[in-house]
Enzyme design. Structure first.
Site, PDB file in Angstrom:
ATOM      1  N   HIS A   1     -23.694 -16.255 -19.739  1.00 29.65           N
ATOM      2  CA  HIS A   1     -24.564 -15.291 -20.420  1.00 29.65           C
ATOM      3  C   HIS A   1     -25.794 -14.974 -19.580  1.00 29.65           C
ATOM      4  O   HIS A   1     -26.246 -13.843 -19.532  1.00 29.65           O
ATOM      5  CB  HIS A   1     -25.028 -15.860 -21.763  1.00 29.65           C
TER       6      HIS A   1
ATOM      7  N   ARG B   1     -23.379   1.057 -21.547  1.00 31.22           N
ATOM      8  CA  ARG B   1     -22.869   0.105 -22.540  1.00 31.22           C
ATOM      9  C   ARG B   1     -23.650   0.298 -23.844  1.00 31.22           C
ATOM     10  O   ARG B   1     -24.668  -0.356 -24.061  1.00 31.22           O
ATOM     11  CB  ARG B   1     -23.036  -1.326 -22.036  1.00 31.22           C
TER      12      ARG B   1
ATOM     13  N   GLU C   1      -8.702  -2.053 -19.245  1.00 31.58           N
ATOM     14  CA  GLU C   1      -9.182  -3.427 -19.054  1.00 31.58           C
ATOM     15  C   GLU C   1      -8.249  -4.449 -19.696  1.00 31.58           C
ATOM     16  O   GLU C   1      -8.600  -5.609 -19.817  1.00 31.58           O
ATOM     17  CB  GLU C   1     -10.624  -3.582 -19.546  1.00 31.58           C
TER      18      GLU C   1
ATOM     19  N   ASN D   1     -13.901  -6.658 -15.122  1.00 30.69           N
ATOM     20  CA  ASN D   1     -14.360  -7.941 -15.674  1.00 30.69           C
ATOM     21  C   ASN D   1     -13.357  -8.440 -16.712  1.00 30.69           C
ATOM     22  O   ASN D   1     -12.917  -9.589 -16.680  1.00 30.69           O
ATOM     23  CB  ASN D   1     -15.736  -7.799 -16.331  1.00 30.69           C
ATOM     24  N   ASP D   2     -13.018  -7.554 -17.642  1.00 35.55           N
ATOM     25  CA  ASP D   2     -12.039  -7.949 -18.658  1.00 35.55           C
ATOM     26  C   ASP D   2     -10.617  -7.932 -18.106  1.00 35.55           C
ATOM     27  O   ASP D   2      -9.795  -8.764 -18.484  1.00 35.55           O
ATOM     28  CB  ASP D   2     -12.141  -7.038 -19.883  1.00 35.55           C
TER      29      ASP D   2
ATOM     30  N   ARG E   1     -13.738 -15.341 -19.437  1.00 36.53           N
ATOM     31  CA  ARG E   1     -14.808 -15.051 -18.465  1.00 36.53           C
ATOM     32  C   ARG E   1     -16.116 -15.735 -18.809  1.00 36.53           C
ATOM     33  O   ARG E   1     -17.038 -15.803 -18.000  1.00 36.53           O
ATOM     34  CB  ARG E   1     -15.008 -13.525 -18.318  1.00 36.53           C
TER      35      ARG E   1
ATOM     36  N   CYS F   1     -15.534   0.523 -13.206  1.00 34.17           N
ATOM     37  CA  CYS F   1     -16.905   0.273 -13.647  1.00 34.17           C
ATOM     38  C   CYS F   1     -17.190  -1.215 -13.827  1.00 34.17           C
ATOM     39  O   CYS F   1     -18.298  -1.599 -14.173  1.00 34.17           O
ATOM     40  CB  CYS F   1     -17.224   1.036 -14.936  1.00 34.17           C
TER      41      CYS F   1
HETATM   42  C1  PEP Z   1     -15.396  -4.715 -17.798  1.00 36.85           C
HETATM   43  O1  PEP Z   1     -14.773  -5.366 -18.639  1.00 36.85           O
HETATM   44  O2  PEP Z   1     -15.134  -4.720 -16.579  1.00 36.85           O
HETATM   45  C2  PEP Z   1     -16.529  -3.867 -18.222  1.00 36.85           C
HETATM   46  C3  PEP Z   1     -17.087  -3.010 -17.389  1.00 36.85           C
HETATM   47  O3  PEP Z   1     -17.010  -4.011 -19.484  1.00 36.85           O
HETATM   48  P1  PEP Z   1     -17.865  -5.267 -20.018  1.00 36.85           P
HETATM   49  O4  PEP Z   1     -18.272  -6.083 -18.822  1.00 36.85           O
HETATM   50  O5  PEP Z   1     -19.006  -4.675 -20.749  1.00 36.85           O
HETATM   51  O6  PEP Z   1     -16.878  -5.949 -20.908  1.00 36.85           O
HETATM   52 MG    MG Z   2     -14.995  -4.923 -20.736  1.00 37.36          MG
END
Ligand code: PEP
Ligand code: MG
Length: 449
Positions: free
Chosen positions: A105, A205, A339, A362-363, A373, A410
């Protein structure tokens, strides 16, 4: 109950409150640390965090005086989210942590606050004192303590070199143009976007409008925020993602409840489709704001064609309502985040239904590799360079292009300059990165054949 046991200790054992809180906190932290469930075990650190803060308040320990603090680099063993959010972000130049995890976090908060953060830097904290000079090179992940003149000159040179890329296009030597956009979490972040000369906003976001408060933001408040961002960006592209709440981002007033597997749980578009009132309020604000700039809407956590069909139906309903109420609106470009592995596998079908894709690495890494994650114990396994993730990206690009749609990245991986060339060869059209990474990525693109 912790209150009771502290009270008992103070009365029966004649100890002071600080001692009682500290011992009680330790007991509870141990209790959590010994639980079977990973999630509950990790809460041990939160209990420690709270009891440490109570002890520090009780003992009248000096709290940092942000008012009179010079902007500084914060060096610490580790930081808890509660410590991080309490800091005055205008006074923090960078975070340098000895421990902690890149997906924690705190790291995410730092990224959202646009503050460079180095995690896992082996420094002897005892050898440090306030006021020493240091350089944090967030681009290359280097920490220079007591830098010599040479190092300072080099860093300044690097900064100057990057500044040369302001006002330039992001285009390779052979003429491939990439749209290089930036990610933001709130209206005030637009300042960093402009300062770093991003060509647009590739991910707003919007859930940060919903967090840290007691009730849902209403239509007017959202409309004002979106319009402000669009107007500040003039005619540049602004991609606003609809509410992606749930999992690690919780708002008490939504009453989402506790889940065993929040990352696989009730989150993002699932909440919006189940609670269409919340979704419609946001869509009304977005469609109205679309009149004030170059807006695109993007939907998170998509796994199926049916979801997109339902979303489009709701958007059409919202447009009809606005029409009947004589309220000016526009239906902007609409895209989805890719994602989940499901969305990758269906990318060809999905591309037929939408205007663009943005890959959330990321996801996508989390769901492809089956790695939470948020769990720092798994940091060494969380590998966005995993060949499976890279092939997912390639497949998504092909799916989009088959139907003539644009596709971007992104997630954090979009800013990884060791992969820029590979992404461009795969055919990526857009990269959206933290504002502080824009010029570094642009220089990489411009150096490429
Ligand atoms: C992602 O999942 O890569 C993303 C950009 O969204 P977040 O990090 O807000 O889940
Ligand atoms: Mg995401």
């Amino acid at each position: 109950s912790s209150d009771l046991s502290c009270h008992n200790m103070i009365c029966n054992e004649n100890v002071n409150a600080e001692y009682a809180v500290s011992i009680t906190g330790d007991n509870f932290a141990d209790m959590f640390a010994n639980m079977d469930d990973d999630y509950m075990r990790a809460r041990s650190a939160d209990v420690k965090d709270i009891s440490n803060r109570l002890v520090s308040n009780l003992s009248g320990e000096e709290q940092p005086d942000w008012e009179n603090t010079e902007p500084s680099i914060i060096v610490a063993d580790d930081l808890t989210p509660s410590e991080t959010v309490q800091m005055d972000k205008n006074k923090i130049l960078a975070f340098v942590l000895v421990h902690g995890s890149a997906n924690s976090h705190t790291a995410i908060l730092a990224r959202m606050m646009n503050i460079p953060a180095l995690i896992g830097v082996p420094i002897e904290l005892e050898s440090l004192h306030n006021g020493v000079n240091a350089i944090v090179d967030g681009q290359d992940g280097i920490f220079y303590l007591n830098p010599d003149e040479n190092q300072i000159a080099q860093e300044q040179e690097q900064k100057k070199l990057l500044a040369n890329y302001k006002g330039r296009e992001s285009v390779t030597k052979s003429g491939r143009k990439i749209n290089l956009y930036a990610n933001i979490g709130n209206v005030s972040d637009v300042a960093y976007v402009l300062e770093n000369d991003a060509e647009g906003i590739g991910l707003f976001r919007s859930e940060f409008l919903y967090l840290g408060r007691d009730e849902l933001p209403d239509e007017t408040e959202q409309f004002n925020a979106y319009r402000q961002v669009l107007q500040m960006m003039a005619d540049k592209k602004v991609v606003i993602r609809t509410l992606d709440i749930g999992a690690d981002k919780k708002a008490d007033y939504l009453g989402l409840g506790k889940e065993d597997n929040p990352a696989l749980g009730y989150r993002a578009i699932r909440i919006c489709l189940e609670q269409p009132d919340i979704f419609k309020t946001q869509l009304r604000a977005l469609l109205r704001a679309a009149k004030y700039g170059n807006l695109s809407i993007m939907y998170p956590m998509i796994i199926s064609v049916e979801e997109v069909v339902s979303i489009k139906k709701i958007v059409a309903e919202v447009a009809e309502e606005l029409e009947n109420e004589n309220i000016p609106y526009e239906i902007p470009e609409q895209g989805i985040m890719i994602e989940t592995p499901a969305a990758v596998m269906l990318s060809e079908e999905l591309a037929e239904l939408v205007d663009f894709f943005s890959i959330g690495t990321n996801d996508l890494t989390q769901y492809t590799l089956a790695i939470d994650r948020q769990n720092n114990r798994l940091d060494r396994f969380y590998n966005p360079h995993h060949e499976a993730v890279l092939r997912m990206i390639e497949m998504t690009i092909q799916g989009a292009h088959k139907h003539g749609k644009w596709v971007g990245i992104c997630g954090e991986l979009g800013a990884d300059t060791t992969l820029t060339e590979r992404f461009i060869k795969m055919g990526i059209d857009e990269l959206s990165v933290s504002p502080s990474m824009v010029l570094g990525v642009r220089s990489r693109i411009c150096e490429m054949e």
